[in-house]
Write an enzyme that holds these catalytic residues in place. Sequence first.
Site, PDB file in Angstrom:
ATOM      1  N   HIS A   1      -3.709   7.574   2.663  1.00 33.18           N
ATOM      2  CA  HIS A   1      -3.760   6.606   2.348  1.00 33.18           C
ATOM      3  C   HIS A   1      -5.700   5.671   2.606  1.00 33.18           C
ATOM      4  O   HIS A   1      -5.859   6.214   3.733  1.00 33.18           O
ATOM      5  CB  HIS A   1      -2.651   4.484   2.549  1.00 33.18           C
ATOM      6  CG  HIS A   1      -2.984   3.320   2.291  1.00 33.18           C
ATOM      7  ND1 HIS A   1      -3.569   3.104   0.646  1.00 33.18           N
ATOM      8  CD2 HIS A   1      -3.300   2.166   3.223  1.00 33.18           C
ATOM      9  CE1 HIS A   1      -3.767   1.784   0.926  1.00 33.18           C
ATOM     10  NE2 HIS A   1      -3.796   1.168   2.421  1.00 33.18           N
TER      11      HIS A   1
ATOM     12  N   CYS B   1       0.780  -1.191   0.218  1.00 33.47           N
ATOM     13  CA  CYS B   1       0.071   0.034  -0.478  1.00 33.47           C
ATOM     14  C   CYS B   1       0.769   0.939  -0.289  1.00 33.47           C
ATOM     15  O   CYS B   1       0.416   2.486   0.065  1.00 33.47           O
ATOM     16  CB  CYS B   1      -1.195   0.347   1.488  1.00 33.47           C
ATOM     17  SG  CYS B   1      -2.269  -1.515   1.348  1.00 33.47           S
TER      18      CYS B   1
ATOM     19  N   ASN C   1      -9.913  -0.080  -0.123  1.00 31.30           N
ATOM     20  CA  ASN C   1      -8.945  -0.391  -0.251  1.00 31.30           C
ATOM     21  C   ASN C   1      -7.876   0.161  -1.465  1.00 31.30           C
ATOM     22  O   ASN C   1      -8.543  -1.788  -1.683  1.00 31.30           O
ATOM     23  CB  ASN C   1      -7.992  -0.805   1.437  1.00 31.30           C
ATOM     24  CG  ASN C   1      -6.246  -0.471   1.331  1.00 31.30           C
ATOM     25  OD1 ASN C   1      -6.087  -1.112   0.632  1.00 31.30           O
ATOM     26  ND2 ASN C   1      -5.488  -1.123   2.269  1.00 31.30           N
TER      27      ASN C   1
HETATM   28  N1  COA Z   1     -17.985  -8.010   9.686  1.00 33.29           N
HETATM   29  C1  COA Z   1     -18.687  -8.886  10.600  1.00 33.29           C
HETATM   30  N2  COA Z   1     -18.084  -9.016  11.434  1.00 33.29           N
HETATM   31  C2  COA Z   1     -16.251  -9.006  11.163  1.00 33.29           C
HETATM   32  C3  COA Z   1     -16.435  -9.110   9.868  1.00 33.29           C
HETATM   33  C4  COA Z   1     -17.313  -8.494   8.504  1.00 33.29           C
HETATM   34  N3  COA Z   1     -17.105  -8.922   7.825  1.00 33.29           N
HETATM   35  N4  COA Z   1     -14.975  -8.779   9.873  1.00 33.29           N
HETATM   36  C5  COA Z   1     -14.716  -9.524  11.597  1.00 33.29           C
HETATM   37  N5  COA Z   1     -16.318  -8.903  11.974  1.00 33.29           N
HETATM   38  C6  COA Z   1     -15.684  -9.400  13.264  1.00 33.29           C
HETATM   39  C7  COA Z   1     -14.596 -10.745  13.866  1.00 33.29           C
HETATM   40  O1  COA Z   1     -14.681 -11.975  13.872  1.00 33.29           O
HETATM   41  C8  COA Z   1     -14.855 -10.136  15.470  1.00 33.29           C
HETATM   42  O2  COA Z   1     -16.081 -11.193  16.536  1.00 33.29           O
HETATM   43  P1  COA Z   1     -15.868 -11.405  17.249  1.00 33.29           P
HETATM   44  O3  COA Z   1     -15.381 -10.117  18.732  1.00 33.29           O
HETATM   45  O4  COA Z   1     -17.167 -12.388  17.374  1.00 33.29           O
HETATM   46  O5  COA Z   1     -14.253 -12.577  17.788  1.00 33.29           O
HETATM   47  C9  COA Z   1     -15.386  -8.720  15.669  1.00 33.29           C
HETATM   48  O6  COA Z   1     -15.872  -8.748  14.736  1.00 33.29           O
HETATM   49  C10 COA Z   1     -14.509  -8.145  15.621  1.00 33.29           C
HETATM   50  O7  COA Z   1     -13.412  -7.910  15.176  1.00 33.29           O
HETATM   51  P2  COA Z   1     -11.974  -6.349  15.042  1.00 33.29           P
HETATM   52  O8  COA Z   1     -10.953  -7.313  14.313  1.00 33.29           O
HETATM   53  O9  COA Z   1     -11.889  -7.145  16.227  1.00 33.29           O
HETATM   54  O10 COA Z   1     -12.726  -5.979  14.380  1.00 33.29           O
HETATM   55  P3  COA Z   1     -12.365  -4.334  14.440  1.00 33.29           P
HETATM   56  O11 COA Z   1     -12.690  -3.677  15.135  1.00 33.29           O
HETATM   57  O12 COA Z   1     -10.723  -4.611  14.258  1.00 33.29           O
HETATM   58  O13 COA Z   1     -12.302  -4.865  12.632  1.00 33.29           O
HETATM   59  C11 COA Z   1     -10.966  -4.489  10.700  1.00 33.29           C
HETATM   60  C12 COA Z   1     -11.581  -4.858  11.835  1.00 33.29           C
HETATM   61  C13 COA Z   1     -10.069  -5.327   9.523  1.00 33.29           C
HETATM   62  C14 COA Z   1     -12.295  -3.379   9.956  1.00 33.29           C
HETATM   63  C15 COA Z   1      -9.633  -3.390  11.862  1.00 33.29           C
HETATM   64  O14 COA Z   1      -8.921  -3.860  12.644  1.00 33.29           O
HETATM   65  C16 COA Z   1      -8.649  -2.565  10.491  1.00 33.29           C
HETATM   66  O15 COA Z   1      -9.166  -1.915   9.717  1.00 33.29           O
HETATM   67  N6  COA Z   1      -7.195  -2.841  10.520  1.00 33.29           N
HETATM   68  C17 COA Z   1      -6.774  -2.124   8.949  1.00 33.29           C
HETATM   69  C18 COA Z   1      -6.601  -2.901   8.064  1.00 33.29           C
HETATM   70  C19 COA Z   1      -5.824  -2.114   7.114  1.00 33.29           C
HETATM   71  O16 COA Z   1      -6.023  -0.889   7.112  1.00 33.29           O
HETATM   72  N7  COA Z   1      -5.330  -3.173   6.278  1.00 33.29           N
HETATM   73  C20 COA Z   1      -4.463  -2.425   5.171  1.00 33.29           C
HETATM   74  C21 COA Z   1      -3.560  -1.392   6.056  1.00 33.29           C
HETATM   75  S1  COA Z   1      -2.777  -1.087   4.101  1.00 33.29           S
END
Ligand code: COA
Length: 323
Positions: free
Chosen positions: A250, A114, A280
Amino acid sequence: MTHSKILGTGGYLPEKVLTNHDLEAMVETSDAWIQERTGIRKRHIVSDTESTCDLAEQAARCALDMAGCRPEEIDLIIIATTTPDQIFPSTASILQQRLRIHNACPVFDIQAVCTGFVYALGIADQFIRNGSVKRALVIGAESFSRIIDWTDRGTCVLFGDGAGAVVLGASDEQGIIATHLHADGRYRTLLHVPGGPGKAPADHDAWDHHVHMKGNEVFKWAVNTLGKIAEETLEANGFAKSDLDWLIPHQANVRIIQATARKLKLPMERVVVTVQDHGNTSAASVPLALDVAVRDGRIQPGQLLLMEAFGGGFTWGSALVRF
Ligand code: COA
């Protein structure tokens, strides 16, 4: 002293749109969850007949048009991509032939996921500053959907496809003021595609060509790092936060973008946000956002822009630009 000036920008998104509601039919998720946690509403996805180079070509032609530059005037092409058309030659080689640039100029791809476009901008800037290049085509292009596991709800809701491009030209006027590029390979397994053609075939994940991510750890790192690099860049170049006209971050997650803006005490009206419509798009995200805000007239000549990105590696970087 020679500077690199942005002479034109371009962007291209494939026609096919995948909404959050479409994803509800594919994995256990909801539009509400995706919007609340990421800000994303939809993303564009390549069709079965499109490749990364197709997207790059469209974005490049738009940027060349805006710059009023003929393809044969280009003497460097860099494409930042994680999803090249082929293992080799580079996607830049394919594009060079498509644009009929027969002047034997150097062309190559770079891989910083990215952060790729910001890395490519930094590299092109060095070529222009040292006088060996006068016009560079710098592109971020991705068909990221091809390396997504469409059964993994933790990643498949986040990414999209597209391409963004700029034409850089040698100029006496200030343009790219500085780029700051960083990486720390200790964190590479938090966000990666484990397989690859050079990996020992006996390695159990040598053939796994899908994105794996520890979302919440990446989130924390991204928030911290993007805030820090913005401050580092302004300070190193003698600017105050209030000097900044536009932040072009980004586009991974609107919550990460808002946290960076808060650290910079920058109102969201001065931040370019496209994540709701693009998702993204990895290396394409920053140049696509730049192109959107240039074309809708928000970004004006003479303004101070800060582009910044974070990605797998981890890699991160910034470019401070007088537009
Ligand atoms: N829909 C519904 N529930 C989802 C889900 C989806 N698409 N993806 C994950 N969950 C669930 C998880 O399983 C978890 O459930 P649990 O509590 O029963 O275990 C719950 O949602 C919380 O998961 P978590 O990973 O802690 O959520 P979060 O608030 O961190 O959000 C992301 C997840 C991926 C959106 C977030 O972590 C994120 O944006 N991370 C950075 C990603 C990124 O930018 N990557 C590229 C960098 S270049």
